[in-house]
Design a protein around this motif. Structure first.
Motif, PDB file in Angstrom:
ATOM      1  N   LEU A   1      -1.176   2.834  13.594  1.00  6.33           N
ATOM      2  CA  LEU A   1      -0.802   4.175  13.141  1.00  6.33           C
ATOM      3  C   LEU A   1      -0.626   4.214  11.626  1.00  6.33           C
ATOM      4  N   GLN A   2      -0.030   3.163  11.061  1.00  4.40           N
ATOM      5  CA  GLN A   2       0.150   3.126   9.611  1.00  4.40           C
ATOM      6  C   GLN A   2      -1.194   2.992   8.903  1.00  4.40           C
ATOM      7  N   MET A   3      -2.129   2.274   9.511  1.00  5.97           N
ATOM      8  CA  MET A   3      -3.456   2.149   8.906  1.00  5.97           C
ATOM      9  C   MET A   3      -4.196   3.480   8.935  1.00  5.97           C
ATOM     10  N   ALA A   4      -3.907   4.320   9.931  1.00 14.05           N
ATOM     11  CA  ALA A   4      -4.518   5.648   9.961  1.00 14.05           C
ATOM     12  C   ALA A   4      -4.069   6.474   8.766  1.00 14.05           C
ATOM     13  N   ALA A   5      -2.779   6.395   8.434  1.00  8.55           N
ATOM     14  CA  ALA A   5      -2.272   7.105   7.260  1.00  8.55           C
ATOM     15  C   ALA A   5      -2.908   6.559   5.982  1.00  8.55           C
ATOM     16  N   LEU A   6      -3.048   5.250   5.905  1.00  6.45           N
ATOM     17  CA  LEU A   6      -3.672   4.641   4.731  1.00  6.45           C
ATOM     18  C   LEU A   6      -5.134   5.057   4.609  1.00  6.45           C
ATOM     19  N   GLU A   7      -5.828   5.134   5.732  1.00  7.69           N
ATOM     20  CA  GLU A   7      -7.227   5.557   5.700  1.00  7.69           C
ATOM     21  C   GLU A   7      -7.359   6.949   5.091  1.00  7.69           C
ATOM     22  N   ALA A   8      -6.466   7.854   5.487  1.00  7.63           N
ATOM     23  CA  ALA A   8      -6.487   9.195   4.914  1.00  7.63           C
ATOM     24  C   ALA A   8      -6.211   9.154   3.414  1.00  7.63           C
ATOM     25  N   ALA A   9      -5.262   8.336   3.008  1.00  4.76           N
ATOM     26  CA  ALA A   9      -4.919   8.239   1.584  1.00  4.76           C
ATOM     27  C   ALA A   9      -6.075   7.681   0.770  1.00  4.76           C
ATOM     28  N   LEU A  10      -6.761   6.686   1.312  1.00  4.49           N
ATOM     29  CA  LEU A  10      -7.854   6.063   0.562  1.00  4.49           C
ATOM     30  C   LEU A  10      -9.033   7.012   0.371  1.00  4.49           C
ATOM     31  N   ASP A  11      -9.135   8.034   1.208  1.00  2.00           N
ATOM     32  CA  ASP A  11     -10.190   9.036   1.002  1.00  2.00           C
ATOM     33  C   ASP A  11     -10.040   9.705  -0.361  1.00  2.00           C
ATOM     34  N   VAL A  12      -8.788   9.872  -0.802  1.00  2.00           N
ATOM     35  CA  VAL A  12      -8.542  10.476  -2.114  1.00  2.00           C
ATOM     36  C   VAL A  12      -9.074   9.577  -3.221  1.00  2.00           C
ATOM     37  N   TRP A  13      -8.993   8.266  -3.003  1.00  2.00           N
ATOM     38  CA  TRP A  13      -9.355   7.307  -4.039  1.00  2.00           C
ATOM     39  C   TRP A  13     -10.853   7.064  -4.161  1.00  2.00           C
ATOM     40  N   ASP A  14     -11.606   7.480  -3.163  1.00  2.00           N
ATOM     41  CA  ASP A  14     -13.028   7.112  -3.141  1.00  2.00           C
ATOM     42  C   ASP A  14     -13.811   7.617  -4.341  1.00  2.00           C
TER      43      ASP A  14
ATOM     44  N   THR B   1       0.805  -1.231   0.000  1.00  2.00           N
ATOM     45  CA  THR B   1       0.000   0.000   0.000  1.00  2.00           C
ATOM     46  C   THR B   1       0.828   1.267   0.000  1.00  2.00           C
ATOM     47  N   TYR B   2       2.156   1.149   0.050  1.00  2.00           N
ATOM     48  CA  TYR B   2       2.977   2.348   0.181  1.00  2.00           C
ATOM     49  C   TYR B   2       3.413   2.927  -1.157  1.00  2.00           C
ATOM     50  N   LYS B   3       3.066   2.278  -2.263  1.00  2.00           N
ATOM     51  CA  LYS B   3       3.405   2.817  -3.579  1.00  2.00           C
ATOM     52  C   LYS B   3       2.259   3.704  -4.060  1.00  2.00           C
ATOM     53  N   TYR B   4       1.449   3.207  -4.959  1.00  2.63           N
ATOM     54  CA  TYR B   4       0.391   4.013  -5.543  1.00  2.63           C
ATOM     55  C   TYR B   4      -0.731   4.342  -4.555  1.00  2.63           C
ATOM     56  N   LEU B   5      -0.847   3.592  -3.468  1.00  6.48           N
ATOM     57  CA  LEU B   5      -1.922   3.830  -2.501  1.00  6.48           C
ATOM     58  C   LEU B   5      -1.504   4.751  -1.359  1.00  6.48           C
ATOM     59  N   ASN B   6      -0.230   5.161  -1.309  1.00  7.95           N
ATOM     60  CA  ASN B   6       0.209   6.296  -0.500  1.00  7.95           C
ATOM     61  C   ASN B   6       0.033   6.145   1.010  1.00  7.95           C
ATOM     62  N   SER B   7       0.265   4.927   1.526  1.00  8.52           N
ATOM     63  CA  SER B   7       0.117   4.715   2.970  1.00  8.52           C
ATOM     64  C   SER B   7       1.351   5.128   3.756  1.00  8.52           C
ATOM     65  N   GLY B   8       2.447   5.433   3.072  1.00 11.84           N
ATOM     66  CA  GLY B   8       3.663   5.842   3.755  1.00 11.84           C
ATOM     67  C   GLY B   8       4.663   4.709   3.859  1.00 11.84           C
ATOM     68  N   PRO B   9       5.931   5.029   4.135  1.00  3.52           N
ATOM     69  CA  PRO B   9       6.976   4.001   4.179  1.00  3.52           C
ATOM     70  C   PRO B   9       6.648   2.908   5.191  1.00  3.52           C
TER      71      PRO B   9
END
Length: 398
Positions: free
Chosen positions: A270-283, A209-217
């Motif tokens: 904590l990493q899932m929180a970052a992913l949750e924010a990123a997935l908002d962009v994809w919705d 999830t850290y590439k195109y889905l932008n969840s962070g390193p």
């Protein structure tokens, strides 16, 4: 409603003066990620303490976010779960598939696959006592190599070096006709191009999830299991969160229902929180539009580089049907050229032995970025400004 790519670009933090063409390696941060992580830390962890597992929904997040990723990869609800690393998920899928196809002893992959996938396959073969073997062929030979000895194919849909794309539907169909199962690594597909796991009848899929889905390193990986296998695929890594009742603390393992059995360890909250924010962009984003726009930007880049820096050899297929969302060029001094380009504010990356990689993600890359990147790269090649000692000293991460 068409995707507004100017609007999506405004949602990402992009450093001033930098053109970022490396989202195929590590996606940039969405602007809302720090606040979402702060909420997880200050409003959830700090205030709720251990109660956060229930009150903040931490325990449910791997499945909730799995469903959101599932929409982007053509997976039905309840078939994707998050957790652990991509290598772990590869191992899980491989071990399950081999057990489901016990009369076959060959894992088929290709020489363009990401080495970690191959390492995990080799290690599993050794663990199983040498009765299994990993067979690799050239990417273009995969279809013809699928025969009645193959237990499972392990294929990364988009080659990490060249951007060459395998045809998931054709390979999966051939594998099933020959009695083999399929595992698809979507590390360079999820968030990059349309994927249809359901329509192609893929058996397993994994991805990061850290590439195109932008969840962070270090963002968590995901695994997909087709519904028809959900209650029969046995996880070799029988972690406590994959147990049917984790908090019963039974001494014997009983696999959970469906995709839940593919959970292993405690989820990275904590990493899932970052992913949750990123997935908002994809919705609100349509994956077909994303890939078409990416291909258009790639074509613009390929044509301009071919004219202005012809000494760079295109390594990526020209056919849209065979291309993911990155463009790669070869040059004997590829590493030094990339370091010089990064010094000029255009960030791509290098893959041994001679590949310069550029990712084209239209959510935050536009025509002007492409034009500026071409100008800076052409200037470096025209003046040979890459030919300096500081650009040739290899860093730990390339």
């Amino acid at each position: 409603m068409p995707t507004d790519f100017a609007a999506t670009k405004s949602l990402f933090h992009l450093p001033e003066g930098v053109i970022y063409l490396d989202g195929n390696s590590l996606g940039p941060m969405v602007k809302t990620a720090p606040a979402r992580m702060a909420r997880a830390m200050e409003g959830e962890w700090a205030e709720l303490l251990i109660r956060g597992w229930n009150k903040a929904g931490w325990m449910a997040q791997p499945a909730v976010l799995g469903d959101r990723i599932g929409r982007l990869i053509g997976a039905a609800p309840g078939t994707v779960v998050l957790g652990d690393t991509l290598s772990i998920k590869v191992y899980q899928a491989l071990a399950s598939a081999l057990e489901m196809n016990p009369k076959r002893k060959v894992i088929l992959s290709d020489t363009g696959n990401f080495p970690s996938d191959l390492y995990m396959a080799e290690g599993l073969c050794r663990t199983l006592g040498g009765q299994y073997r990993l067979k690799t062929v050239a990417p273009e030979e995969v279809m013809s190599a699928i025969d009645d000895t193959v237990a499972v194919t392990l294929i990364t849909e988009v080659d990490y070096r060249t951007g060459r794309r395998h045809h998931m539907g054709d390979i999966t169909k051939r594998a099933h006709e020959m009695g083999a199962l399929t595992i698809w690594d979507l590390a360079h597909s999820a968030g990059a191009l349309p994927v249809d796991l359901t329509g192609t009848k893929a058996d397993f899929a994994v991805g990061c999830t850290y590439k195109y889905l932008n969840s962070g390193p270090g963002g968590p990986a995901f695994i997909y299991v087709a519904p028809r296998h959900a209650e029969t695929a046995r996880p070799a890594l029988s972690g406590w969160l994959g147990h049917e009742a984790p908090f019963a603390f039974d001494l014997a393992y009983r696999p959970g229902r469906g995709i839940e059995r593919m959970r292993v360890g405690t989820p990275p909250v904590l990493q899932m929180a970052a992913l949750e924010a990123a997935l908002d962009v994809w919705d609100g984003v349509d994956m077909t539009e994303v890939h078409l726009q990416s291909l258009r930007l790639q074509d613009q880049f390929i044509k301009a580089i071919g004219t202005r820096a012809p000494m760079l050899q295109l390594a990526t297929p020209r056919s849209h049907l065979m291309r993911g969302s990155q463009v790669s060029f070869r040059h004997p001094e590829g590493y030094a050229i990339m370091q010089a380009l990064i010094a000029e504010g255009v960030i791509g990356d290098f893959r041994a032995p001679d590949i310069l990689r550029f990712g084209f993600t239209p959510l935050y890359i536009d025509d002007d970025d492409v034009a500026q990147a071409v100008n800076r790269l052409a200037k470096i090649m025209d003046y040979g400004s890459w030919d300096k000692p500081e650009f040739k000293q290899r860093a730990l991460v390339t």
